[in-house]
Design an enzyme around this catalytic site. Structure first.
Site, PDB file in Angstrom:
ATOM      1  N   GLU A  28       0.765  -1.081   0.035  1.00 48.50           N
ATOM      2  CA  GLU A  28      -0.041   0.007   0.180  1.00 48.50           C
ATOM      3  C   GLU A  28       0.802   1.180  -0.048  1.00 48.50           C
ATOM      4  O   GLU A  28       1.364   1.591   1.023  1.00 48.50           O
ATOM      5  CB  GLU A  28      -0.793   0.083   1.319  1.00 48.50           C
ATOM      6  CG  GLU A  28      -1.899  -1.096   1.195  1.00 48.50           C
ATOM      7  CD  GLU A  28      -2.558  -1.081   2.647  1.00 48.50           C
ATOM      8  OE1 GLU A  28      -2.555  -0.264   3.505  1.00 48.50           O
ATOM      9  OE2 GLU A  28      -3.762  -2.062   2.834  1.00 48.50           O
ATOM     10  N   GLN A  47      -2.505  16.868  -4.431  1.00 48.68           N
ATOM     11  CA  GLN A  47      -1.755  16.672  -5.973  1.00 48.68           C
ATOM     12  C   GLN A  47      -0.769  15.619  -5.815  1.00 48.68           C
ATOM     13  O   GLN A  47      -0.221  15.523  -4.896  1.00 48.68           O
ATOM     14  CB  GLN A  47      -1.210  18.015  -6.274  1.00 48.68           C
ATOM     15  CG  GLN A  47      -0.821  18.108  -7.550  1.00 48.68           C
ATOM     16  CD  GLN A  47      -0.390  19.735  -7.830  1.00 48.68           C
ATOM     17  OE1 GLN A  47      -0.753  20.592  -7.561  1.00 48.68           O
ATOM     18  NE2 GLN A  47       1.028  19.785  -8.378  1.00 48.68           N
ATOM     19  N   ASP A  48      -0.838  14.810  -6.812  1.00 50.85           N
ATOM     20  CA  ASP A  48       0.429  13.590  -7.152  1.00 50.85           C
ATOM     21  C   ASP A  48       0.884  14.100  -8.390  1.00 50.85           C
ATOM     22  O   ASP A  48       0.476  14.854  -9.343  1.00 50.85           O
ATOM     23  CB  ASP A  48      -0.241  12.486  -7.590  1.00 50.85           C
ATOM     24  CG  ASP A  48      -0.917  11.480  -6.362  1.00 50.85           C
ATOM     25  OD1 ASP A  48      -1.441  10.412  -6.392  1.00 50.85           O
ATOM     26  OD2 ASP A  48      -0.807  12.134  -4.998  1.00 50.85           O
ATOM     27  N   HIS A  62      13.414  23.684  -3.176  1.00 49.25           N
ATOM     28  CA  HIS A  62      12.199  24.390  -3.562  1.00 49.25           C
ATOM     29  C   HIS A  62      11.214  24.461  -2.503  1.00 49.25           C
ATOM     30  O   HIS A  62      11.187  23.560  -1.539  1.00 49.25           O
ATOM     31  CB  HIS A  62      11.478  23.660  -4.913  1.00 49.25           C
ATOM     32  CG  HIS A  62      12.283  23.640  -5.975  1.00 49.25           C
ATOM     33  ND1 HIS A  62      12.039  22.633  -6.976  1.00 49.25           N
ATOM     34  CD2 HIS A  62      13.249  24.312  -6.586  1.00 49.25           C
ATOM     35  CE1 HIS A  62      12.804  23.119  -8.072  1.00 49.25           C
ATOM     36  NE2 HIS A  62      13.633  23.843  -7.717  1.00 49.25           N
ATOM     37  N   LYS A  71       5.037  17.353   1.743  1.00 49.02           N
ATOM     38  CA  LYS A  71       5.128  16.385   0.631  1.00 49.02           C
ATOM     39  C   LYS A  71       5.560  15.144   1.002  1.00 49.02           C
ATOM     40  O   LYS A  71       6.437  15.169   2.010  1.00 49.02           O
ATOM     41  CB  LYS A  71       6.382  16.911  -0.331  1.00 49.02           C
ATOM     42  CG  LYS A  71       6.297  18.454  -1.006  1.00 49.02           C
ATOM     43  CD  LYS A  71       7.362  18.938  -1.613  1.00 49.02           C
ATOM     44  CE  LYS A  71       7.177  20.426  -2.000  1.00 49.02           C
ATOM     45  NZ  LYS A  71       8.555  21.025  -2.318  1.00 49.02           N
ATOM     46  N   TYR A 131       5.512  11.988  -5.704  1.00 45.70           N
ATOM     47  CA  TYR A 131       5.132  12.628  -4.553  1.00 45.70           C
ATOM     48  C   TYR A 131       3.816  13.252  -4.392  1.00 45.70           C
ATOM     49  O   TYR A 131       3.237  13.606  -5.442  1.00 45.70           O
ATOM     50  CB  TYR A 131       6.143  13.519  -3.943  1.00 45.70           C
ATOM     51  CG  TYR A 131       6.341  14.580  -5.035  1.00 45.70           C
ATOM     52  CD1 TYR A 131       7.105  14.590  -6.111  1.00 45.70           C
ATOM     53  CD2 TYR A 131       6.052  16.208  -4.631  1.00 45.70           C
ATOM     54  CE1 TYR A 131       7.409  15.543  -6.830  1.00 45.70           C
ATOM     55  CE2 TYR A 131       6.439  16.877  -5.578  1.00 45.70           C
ATOM     56  CZ  TYR A 131       7.245  16.743  -6.669  1.00 45.70           C
ATOM     57  OH  TYR A 131       7.633  17.939  -7.568  1.00 45.70           O
ATOM     58  N   ASP A 168      16.875  26.678 -10.860  1.00 47.47           N
ATOM     59  CA  ASP A 168      17.988  26.215  -9.667  1.00 47.47           C
ATOM     60  C   ASP A 168      19.084  27.040  -9.620  1.00 47.47           C
ATOM     61  O   ASP A 168      19.744  27.070  -8.520  1.00 47.47           O
ATOM     62  CB  ASP A 168      17.868  24.900  -9.765  1.00 47.47           C
ATOM     63  CG  ASP A 168      16.431  24.363  -9.433  1.00 47.47           C
ATOM     64  OD1 ASP A 168      16.295  22.981  -9.688  1.00 47.47           O
ATOM     65  OD2 ASP A 168      15.319  25.102  -9.059  1.00 47.47           O
TER      66      ASP A 168
HETATM   67  C1  LIG Z   1       6.219  21.409  -9.393  1.00 45.27           C
HETATM   68  C2  LIG Z   1       5.055  21.797 -10.426  1.00 45.27           C
HETATM   69  C3  LIG Z   1       5.590  22.022 -11.547  1.00 45.27           C
HETATM   70  N1  LIG Z   1       4.824  22.183 -12.773  1.00 45.27           N
HETATM   71  C4  LIG Z   1       5.318  22.561 -14.263  1.00 45.27           C
HETATM   72  C5  LIG Z   1       5.852  23.950 -14.175  1.00 45.27           C
HETATM   73  C6  LIG Z   1       7.252  23.595 -15.051  1.00 45.27           C
HETATM   74  O1  LIG Z   1       6.654  24.055 -16.614  1.00 45.27           O
HETATM   75  C7  LIG Z   1       7.425  22.138 -15.216  1.00 45.27           C
HETATM   76  C8  LIG Z   1       8.717  21.561 -14.448  1.00 45.27           C
HETATM   77  O2  LIG Z   1       8.768  22.575 -13.213  1.00 45.27           O
HETATM   78  P1  LIG Z   1       9.914  22.430 -11.997  1.00 45.27           P
HETATM   79  O3  LIG Z   1      11.061  22.775 -13.102  1.00 45.27           O
HETATM   80  O4  LIG Z   1       9.648  23.542 -11.103  1.00 45.27           O
HETATM   81  O5  LIG Z   1       9.999  20.987 -11.641  1.00 45.27           O
HETATM   82  P2  LIG Z   1      10.912  20.523 -10.603  1.00 45.27           P
HETATM   83  O6  LIG Z   1      12.132  21.206 -10.669  1.00 45.27           O
HETATM   84  O7  LIG Z   1      10.871  18.991 -10.392  1.00 45.27           O
HETATM   85  O8  LIG Z   1      10.208  21.152  -9.110  1.00 45.27           O
HETATM   86  C9  LIG Z   1       9.877  20.289  -8.044  1.00 45.27           C
HETATM   87  O9  LIG Z   1      11.092  20.156  -7.597  1.00 45.27           O
HETATM   88  C10 LIG Z   1      11.125  19.943  -6.079  1.00 45.27           C
HETATM   89  C11 LIG Z   1      12.052  18.483  -6.090  1.00 45.27           C
HETATM   90  C12 LIG Z   1      10.156  19.824  -5.349  1.00 45.27           C
HETATM   91  O10 LIG Z   1      10.171  19.878  -4.176  1.00 45.27           O
HETATM   92  C13 LIG Z   1       8.862  20.664  -5.808  1.00 45.27           C
HETATM   93  O11 LIG Z   1       7.794  19.803  -5.627  1.00 45.27           O
HETATM   94  C14 LIG Z   1       8.701  21.099  -7.289  1.00 45.27           C
HETATM   95  O12 LIG Z   1       9.388  22.268  -7.160  1.00 45.27           O
HETATM   96  O13 LIG Z   1       6.221  21.611 -14.430  1.00 45.27           O
HETATM   97  C15 LIG Z   1       3.472  21.890 -12.799  1.00 45.27           C
HETATM   98  O14 LIG Z   1       2.718  21.986 -13.397  1.00 45.27           O
HETATM   99  N2  LIG Z   1       2.813  21.535 -11.397  1.00 45.27           N
HETATM  100  C16 LIG Z   1       4.057  21.457 -10.174  1.00 45.27           C
HETATM  101  O15 LIG Z   1       3.257  20.938  -9.321  1.00 45.27           O
END
Ligand SMILES: Cc1cn([C@H]2C[C@H](O)[C@@H](COP(=O)(O)OP(=O)(O)O[C@H]3O[C@H](C)C(=O)[C@H](O)[C@H]3O)O2)c(=O)[nH]c1=O
Length: 181
Positions: A28, A47-48, A62, A71, A131, A168
Protein backbone atom coordinates in the site's frame (compact mmCIF):
# COMPACT_ATOMS: atom_id res chain seq x y z
CA UNK A 1 3.87 1.42 7.89
CA UNK A 2 6.92 2.10 10.10
CA UNK A 3 8.09 5.64 10.88
CA UNK A 4 11.82 6.23 11.35
CA UNK A 5 12.93 9.47 13.00
CA UNK A 6 15.50 11.78 11.41
CA UNK A 7 17.55 14.56 13.00
CA UNK A 8 14.65 16.89 12.19
CA UNK A 9 11.74 15.65 14.33
CA UNK A 10 9.03 16.69 11.86
CA UNK A 11 10.73 14.97 8.89
CA UNK A 12 10.14 11.23 8.96
CA UNK A 13 11.21 8.24 6.92
CA UNK A 14 8.27 5.92 6.27
CA UNK A 15 8.64 2.25 5.42
CA UNK A 16 5.47 0.63 4.07
CA UNK A 17 4.91 -3.09 4.59
CA UNK A 18 5.98 -4.92 1.44
CA UNK A 19 4.39 -8.28 0.61
CA UNK A 20 6.77 -10.22 -1.61
CA UNK A 21 6.02 -13.47 -3.33
CA UNK A 22 7.08 -15.46 -6.40
CA UNK A 23 5.22 -12.92 -8.62
CA UNK A 24 6.94 -9.84 -7.21
CA UNK A 25 5.58 -7.59 -4.47
CA UNK A 26 2.54 -5.66 -3.28
CA UNK A 27 2.45 -2.68 -0.94
CA UNK A 28 0.00 0.00 0.00
CA UNK A 29 2.04 2.97 -1.22
CA UNK A 30 -0.35 5.31 0.58
CA UNK A 31 -2.96 4.64 3.25
CA UNK A 32 -4.31 7.71 4.99
CA UNK A 33 -5.03 5.91 8.25
CA UNK A 34 -1.55 4.36 8.31
CA UNK A 35 0.09 7.69 7.42
CA UNK A 36 -1.72 9.49 10.24
CA UNK A 37 -0.89 6.72 12.73
CA UNK A 38 2.79 6.73 11.73
CA UNK A 39 3.31 10.50 11.56
CA UNK A 40 0.65 11.93 13.84
CA UNK A 41 -0.18 14.32 10.98
CA UNK A 42 -3.67 14.66 9.51
CA UNK A 43 -3.45 15.97 5.97
CA UNK A 44 -5.53 16.11 2.81
CA UNK A 45 -3.22 15.43 -0.14
CA UNK A 46 -4.55 17.28 -3.18
CA UNK A 47 -1.94 16.67 -5.86
CA UNK A 48 0.18 13.74 -7.07
CA UNK A 49 3.37 14.57 -8.97
CA UNK A 50 5.73 12.44 -11.02
CA UNK A 51 9.10 13.53 -12.39
CA UNK A 52 11.71 11.47 -14.24
CA UNK A 53 15.34 12.53 -14.27
CA UNK A 54 18.59 11.10 -15.48
CA UNK A 55 21.74 10.56 -13.39
CA UNK A 56 23.20 13.76 -11.98
CA UNK A 57 20.01 15.83 -12.19
CA UNK A 58 19.44 17.86 -9.02
CA UNK A 59 16.01 19.42 -8.47
CA UNK A 60 15.67 21.92 -5.65
CA UNK A 61 15.81 23.34 -3.08
CA UNK A 62 12.18 24.33 -3.56
CA UNK A 63 9.30 25.52 -1.42
CA UNK A 64 6.17 27.66 -1.75
CA UNK A 65 5.88 30.64 0.59
CA UNK A 66 2.10 30.87 0.13
CA UNK A 67 0.18 27.60 0.02
CA UNK A 68 3.20 25.82 1.55
CA UNK A 69 3.21 22.16 0.55
CA UNK A 70 3.75 19.16 2.74
CA UNK A 71 5.29 16.45 0.50
CA UNK A 72 5.22 12.69 0.82
CA UNK A 73 7.92 11.57 -1.60
CA UNK A 74 9.10 8.22 -2.95
CA UNK A 75 11.05 6.65 -5.80
CA UNK A 76 9.58 3.93 -8.03
CA UNK A 77 12.58 3.49 -10.32
CA UNK A 78 16.25 4.12 -9.51
CA UNK A 79 17.86 5.86 -6.51
CA UNK A 80 18.00 9.46 -5.28
CA UNK A 81 19.52 11.32 -2.36
CA UNK A 82 16.62 13.33 -0.94
CA UNK A 83 17.09 16.42 1.26
CA UNK A 84 14.79 18.45 3.50
CA UNK A 85 15.82 21.77 5.10
CA UNK A 86 14.05 23.48 8.00
CA UNK A 87 13.14 26.98 6.72
CA UNK A 88 11.12 28.13 9.74
CA UNK A 89 12.86 31.00 11.57
CA UNK A 90 11.00 30.08 14.76
CA UNK A 91 12.35 26.53 14.72
CA UNK A 92 15.32 25.52 16.89
CA UNK A 93 16.47 23.60 13.78
CA UNK A 94 16.23 26.58 11.40
CA UNK A 95 18.74 26.01 8.60
CA UNK A 96 19.42 22.39 9.51
CA UNK A 97 19.01 19.67 6.89
CA UNK A 98 18.58 15.90 6.66
CA UNK A 99 19.31 13.63 3.72
CA UNK A 100 18.20 10.08 2.98
CA UNK A 101 18.54 7.67 0.08
CA UNK A 102 15.18 6.77 -1.43
CA UNK A 103 15.05 3.99 -3.99
CA UNK A 104 12.76 1.61 -5.78
CA UNK A 105 14.55 -1.16 -3.89
CA UNK A 106 14.26 0.21 -0.35
CA UNK A 107 10.64 1.41 -0.85
CA UNK A 108 11.39 4.20 1.61
CA UNK A 109 9.29 7.39 1.61
CA UNK A 110 10.07 10.74 3.22
CA UNK A 111 7.44 12.98 4.83
CA UNK A 112 8.53 16.60 4.38
CA UNK A 113 6.04 18.88 6.13
CA UNK A 114 5.12 22.43 5.24
CA UNK A 115 7.87 24.90 6.17
CA UNK A 116 10.73 22.84 4.74
CA UNK A 117 12.73 23.22 1.55
CA UNK A 118 13.07 20.07 -0.53
CA UNK A 119 15.35 18.74 -3.23
CA UNK A 120 17.00 15.59 -4.52
CA UNK A 121 19.82 14.43 -6.75
CA UNK A 122 19.63 11.32 -8.93
CA UNK A 123 22.19 8.60 -8.18
CA UNK A 124 21.07 5.95 -10.71
CA UNK A 125 20.95 5.95 -14.52
CA UNK A 126 17.52 7.48 -14.16
CA UNK A 127 14.92 7.88 -11.43
CA UNK A 128 11.15 8.19 -11.27
CA UNK A 129 10.17 10.44 -8.38
CA UNK A 130 6.56 10.41 -7.21
CA UNK A 131 5.05 12.55 -4.50
CA UNK A 132 1.82 13.71 -2.93
CA UNK A 133 1.40 17.33 -1.86
CA UNK A 134 -0.90 18.92 0.72
CA UNK A 135 -1.57 22.01 -1.36
CA UNK A 136 -1.70 22.96 -5.00
CA UNK A 137 1.17 24.21 -7.11
CA UNK A 138 1.46 27.98 -6.63
CA UNK A 139 4.23 29.18 -8.95
CA UNK A 140 3.79 32.82 -7.92
CA UNK A 141 5.09 32.02 -4.45
CA UNK A 142 7.54 29.29 -5.39
CA UNK A 143 11.07 29.98 -4.12
CA UNK A 144 14.40 28.28 -4.65
CA UNK A 145 17.52 28.21 -2.48
CA UNK A 146 20.87 27.17 -3.95
CA UNK A 147 21.57 23.50 -3.36
CA UNK A 148 25.20 24.31 -2.56
CA UNK A 149 24.59 27.22 -0.21
CA UNK A 150 27.68 27.33 2.07
CA UNK A 151 25.61 28.27 5.15
CA UNK A 152 23.42 25.19 4.77
CA UNK A 153 26.42 23.01 3.98
CA UNK A 154 24.40 20.12 2.52
CA UNK A 155 26.64 17.10 2.03
CA UNK A 156 25.37 16.02 -1.38
CA UNK A 157 26.82 12.81 -2.84
CA UNK A 158 29.25 13.51 -5.66
CA UNK A 159 27.61 12.68 -9.01
CA UNK A 160 28.91 12.95 -12.60
CA UNK A 161 27.38 15.63 -14.84
CA UNK A 162 25.51 17.52 -12.14
CA UNK A 163 22.56 19.09 -13.99
CA UNK A 164 20.24 21.81 -12.71
CA UNK A 165 17.51 23.94 -14.29
CA UNK A 166 18.31 27.59 -14.94
CA UNK A 167 15.82 28.42 -12.20
CA UNK A 168 17.73 26.29 -9.69
CA UNK A 169 21.10 27.62 -10.81
CA UNK A 170 19.73 31.10 -10.06
CA UNK A 171 18.54 30.06 -6.59
CA UNK A 172 18.84 32.47 -3.68
CA UNK A 173 21.43 32.32 -0.95
CA UNK A 174 19.94 30.89 2.23
CA UNK A 175 20.80 34.07 4.14
CA UNK A 176 18.89 36.22 1.65
CA UNK A 177 15.91 33.93 1.00
CA UNK A 178 12.33 34.69 2.03
CA UNK A 179 11.49 31.90 4.45
CA UNK A 180 8.82 31.01 6.99
CA UNK A 181 8.14 32.76 10.29
C1 LIG B 1 6.20 21.48 -9.39
C2 LIG B 1 5.26 21.65 -10.54
C3 LIG B 1 5.70 22.02 -11.80
N1 LIG B 1 4.81 22.17 -12.82
C4 LIG B 1 5.33 22.53 -14.14
C5 LIG B 1 6.08 23.84 -14.17
C6 LIG B 1 7.14 23.63 -15.20
O1 LIG B 1 6.64 23.96 -16.51
C7 LIG B 1 7.41 22.13 -15.17
C8 LIG B 1 8.67 21.78 -14.44
O2 LIG B 1 8.63 22.45 -13.19
P1 LIG B 1 9.94 22.50 -12.25
O3 LIG B 1 11.15 22.70 -13.10
O4 LIG B 1 9.65 23.48 -11.14
O5 LIG B 1 9.94 21.01 -11.67
P2 LIG B 1 10.90 20.49 -10.49
O6 LIG B 1 12.25 21.11 -10.61
O7 LIG B 1 10.78 19.03 -10.49
O8 LIG B 1 10.20 21.08 -9.20
C9 LIG B 1 9.92 20.26 -8.09
O9 LIG B 1 11.16 19.93 -7.55
C10 LIG B 1 11.32 19.79 -6.16
C11 LIG B 1 12.01 18.49 -5.91
C12 LIG B 1 10.14 19.95 -5.32
O10 LIG B 1 10.14 19.56 -4.15
C13 LIG B 1 8.95 20.61 -5.83
O11 LIG B 1 7.83 19.76 -5.65
C14 LIG B 1 8.98 21.05 -7.22
O12 LIG B 1 9.38 22.41 -7.19
O13 LIG B 1 6.29 21.54 -14.50
C15 LIG B 1 3.46 21.96 -12.66
O14 LIG B 1 2.68 22.11 -13.59
N2 LIG B 1 2.99 21.62 -11.42
C16 LIG B 1 3.83 21.44 -10.35
O15 LIG B 1 3.36 21.09 -9.25
Amino acid sequence: MKAIATDLPEVMILEPKVFGDSRGFFMESFNRRAFEAATGCERDFVQDNHSRSRRGVLRGLHYQLEQPQGKLVRVTHGRVYDVAVDLRRSSPNFGRWVGVELSADNHRQLWVPEGFGHGFVVLSESADFLYKTTDYYHPASERCIRYDDPELGIDWPVVPDLTLSDKDLAGAAFGEAEVFA
